[in-house]
Scaffold this active site. Sequence first.
Site, short mmCIF file in Angstrom:
data_model
loop_
_atom_site.label_atom_id
_atom_site.label_comp_id
_atom_site.label_asym_id
_atom_site.label_seq_id
_atom_site.Cartn_x
_atom_site.Cartn_y
_atom_site.Cartn_z
N ARG A 166 5.50 7.84 -23.34
CA ARG A 166 6.71 8.34 -22.56
C ARG A 166 7.98 7.90 -23.55
NH1 ARG A 166 6.38 5.31 -17.28
NH2 ARG A 166 8.64 6.15 -17.01
N GLN A 224 17.33 4.92 -11.07
CA GLN A 224 16.00 4.48 -10.93
C GLN A 224 15.44 4.58 -12.30
OE1 GLN A 224 14.13 5.06 -6.85
NE2 GLN A 224 15.68 6.80 -7.31
N ASN A 225 15.98 5.29 -13.11
CA ASN A 225 15.07 6.00 -14.57
C ASN A 225 15.48 5.05 -15.42
OD1 ASN A 225 15.08 8.23 -13.00
ND2 ASN A 225 16.89 9.50 -14.05
N HIS A 271 15.27 -0.24 -12.15
CA HIS A 271 13.80 -0.43 -12.74
C HIS A 271 13.81 -0.75 -14.33
CE1 HIS A 271 12.93 2.17 -8.86
NE2 HIS A 271 13.13 0.88 -8.78
C1 BV8 Z 1 9.20 -4.78 -4.80
C2 BV8 Z 1 8.62 1.66 -12.94
C3 BV8 Z 1 9.45 -6.92 -3.83
C4 BV8 Z 1 7.34 2.15 -13.90
C5 BV8 Z 1 8.74 2.41 -11.03
C6 BV8 Z 1 2.98 -2.81 -1.38
C7 BV8 Z 1 2.90 -3.82 -2.42
C8 BV8 Z 1 3.98 -4.20 -3.02
C9 BV8 Z 1 5.09 -3.48 -2.90
C10 BV8 Z 1 5.10 -2.51 -2.14
C11 BV8 Z 1 3.98 -1.96 -1.39
N1 BV8 Z 1 4.22 -1.15 -0.74
C12 BV8 Z 1 5.51 -0.56 -0.89
C13 BV8 Z 1 6.09 -1.52 -1.81
C14 BV8 Z 1 7.39 -1.38 -2.28
C15 BV8 Z 1 7.15 -0.65 -3.63
C16 BV8 Z 1 7.32 0.82 -3.26
O1 BV8 Z 1 8.51 1.27 -2.75
N2 BV8 Z 1 6.16 1.42 -3.15
C17 BV8 Z 1 6.66 2.79 -2.88
C18 BV8 Z 1 5.61 4.00 -3.79
C19 BV8 Z 1 5.99 3.10 -1.33
N3 BV8 Z 1 8.48 -1.17 -4.40
C20 BV8 Z 1 8.20 -2.09 -5.11
O2 BV8 Z 1 7.03 -2.50 -5.75
C21 BV8 Z 1 9.30 -2.46 -5.98
N4 BV8 Z 1 9.42 -4.20 -5.96
O3 BV8 Z 1 9.18 -3.90 -3.73
O4 BV8 Z 1 9.27 -6.00 -5.19
C22 BV8 Z 1 7.82 -7.36 -3.72
C23 BV8 Z 1 7.55 -8.33 -4.73
C24 BV8 Z 1 6.50 -8.97 -4.59
C25 BV8 Z 1 5.41 -8.30 -3.72
C26 BV8 Z 1 5.91 -7.18 -2.71
C27 BV8 Z 1 7.28 -6.78 -2.92
C28 BV8 Z 1 9.44 -2.07 -7.38
C29 BV8 Z 1 9.43 -0.57 -7.39
C30 BV8 Z 1 9.66 -0.05 -8.90
C31 BV8 Z 1 8.44 0.42 -9.30
N5 BV8 Z 1 8.65 0.82 -10.59
N6 BV8 Z 1 8.64 2.79 -12.00
C32 BV8 Z 1 7.66 3.19 -14.70
O5 BV8 Z 1 8.90 4.10 -14.50
O6 BV8 Z 1 7.05 3.25 -15.67
S1 BV8 Z 1 8.89 3.34 -9.33
C33 BV8 Z 1 9.02 4.98 -10.25
O7 BV8 Z 1 9.38 5.59 -8.85
C34 BV8 Z 1 10.20 5.28 -11.06
O8 BV8 Z 1 10.76 4.19 -11.59
C35 BV8 Z 1 10.99 6.00 -10.59
O9 BV8 Z 1 12.37 5.70 -10.88
C36 BV8 Z 1 10.91 5.78 -9.04
C37 BV8 Z 1 11.16 6.62 -8.06
O10 BV8 Z 1 10.85 7.96 -8.27
P1 BV8 Z 1 11.91 9.16 -8.19
O11 BV8 Z 1 13.00 8.66 -9.26
O12 BV8 Z 1 12.46 9.32 -7.02
O13 BV8 Z 1 11.06 10.28 -8.86
P2 BV8 Z 1 10.19 11.54 -8.01
O14 BV8 Z 1 9.16 11.80 -9.10
O15 BV8 Z 1 9.47 10.49 -6.89
O16 BV8 Z 1 11.04 12.12 -7.61
C38 BV8 Z 1 11.73 13.30 -8.12
C39 BV8 Z 1 12.62 14.14 -7.33
O17 BV8 Z 1 13.38 14.93 -8.29
C40 BV8 Z 1 12.19 15.08 -6.27
O18 BV8 Z 1 12.48 14.79 -5.06
C41 BV8 Z 1 12.13 16.31 -6.84
O19 BV8 Z 1 12.17 17.45 -5.85
C42 BV8 Z 1 13.57 16.31 -7.62
N7 BV8 Z 1 13.57 17.15 -8.83
C43 BV8 Z 1 13.10 17.82 -9.58
N8 BV8 Z 1 13.54 18.43 -10.50
C44 BV8 Z 1 14.81 18.31 -10.06
C45 BV8 Z 1 15.15 17.53 -8.91
N9 BV8 Z 1 16.16 17.27 -8.47
C46 BV8 Z 1 17.39 17.92 -8.97
N10 BV8 Z 1 17.32 18.92 -10.12
C47 BV8 Z 1 16.09 18.93 -10.72
N11 BV8 Z 1 16.07 19.89 -11.95
#
Ligand code: BV8
Length: 248
Positions: A70, A101-102, A119
Amino acid sequence: MKNDKTELFEKLKTAKKILFFTGAGISAESGISTFRGAGGIWNKLKPEELANFNAFLKNPDMVWEWYQYRRKIINETKPNPGHISIAEFQNYYDEVVVSTQNVDNLHRRAGSKIVYELHGNIERNYCINCGKNYNSPDFNFTDKAPRCECGGLIRPDIVWFGEYLPQDVFSASEKAAEECDVCFVVGTSAVVYPAAQIPMLAKRTGAYLVEVNIEETELTYRADLSLIGKSGEVLPQILEEVKKIKTT
Ligand code: BV8
Ligand code: ZN
């Protein structure tokens, strides 16, 4: 009407503070694939297999190699008109904050001055044992997970699933959300927490919430305005209007 910009430009006429909350979509037009959209990297690889600490401990070289892959893509990319427009907003408003978030550093490279990386940042690394930073540009990014002089494994400074976000960055983003007059949510599926709380907080504390995305998301129903389109096209159009507003 959900996509009539009249009210937005009314708000932008008097606004003092703007918050941009961004996700992978804003970097898509720079050539960096998103996570969940069509062609997103999560479709091929499972986040739990790669973006979490246990996966790293189990197979550090595999996870490190994925980040190397990446990094190489990111190093060949540059900010697109979406990032650049956000940076130009700084010429027209007292305060423009980017809470992203990027991890690709493109907002800073585009000229944005206040950037909160919720992040982390793929160009930064640290030792899991002693915490020493390995961020210098001449750090030898080998394809195998490198070791610190203390013998500890070096990891990317990225917030993995189940890990806490940097508290100072998160609190600063909350403060910006509470204080902003207009909050743009750009290119995010708004499914990852606690980051996705930021635009909700802005809305709850009185900001005008504008979503810019190529499709509807979990957030669309809460937005005051939903602009369907590519951020690299929509944001420059909004900036052109702002220039007119600010010079009349
Ligand atoms: C936390 C780093 C407290 C990696 C990322 C069970 C166990 C533990 C935690 C959880 C759990 N269930 C839920 C959680 C919470 C979890 C969470 O939210 N999970 C989700 C998936 C359900 N969160 C966590 O774990 C966070 N920490 O909760 O800590 C804790 C502590 C201990 C125990 C419990 C809780 C940490 C979250 C961070 C994770 N790291 N990435 C890496 O990058 O290598 S997340 C990853 O998703 C990326 O960082 C990214 O930034 C993030 C969000 O994604 P988006 O940026 O939205 O990207 P996506 O592809 O989804 O969407 C793109 C959008 O763009 C689309 O809508 C598309 O339509 C649009 N698009 C496309 N092209 C265009 C456009 N828009 C405009 N113009 C265009 N041209
Ligand atoms: Zn060390």
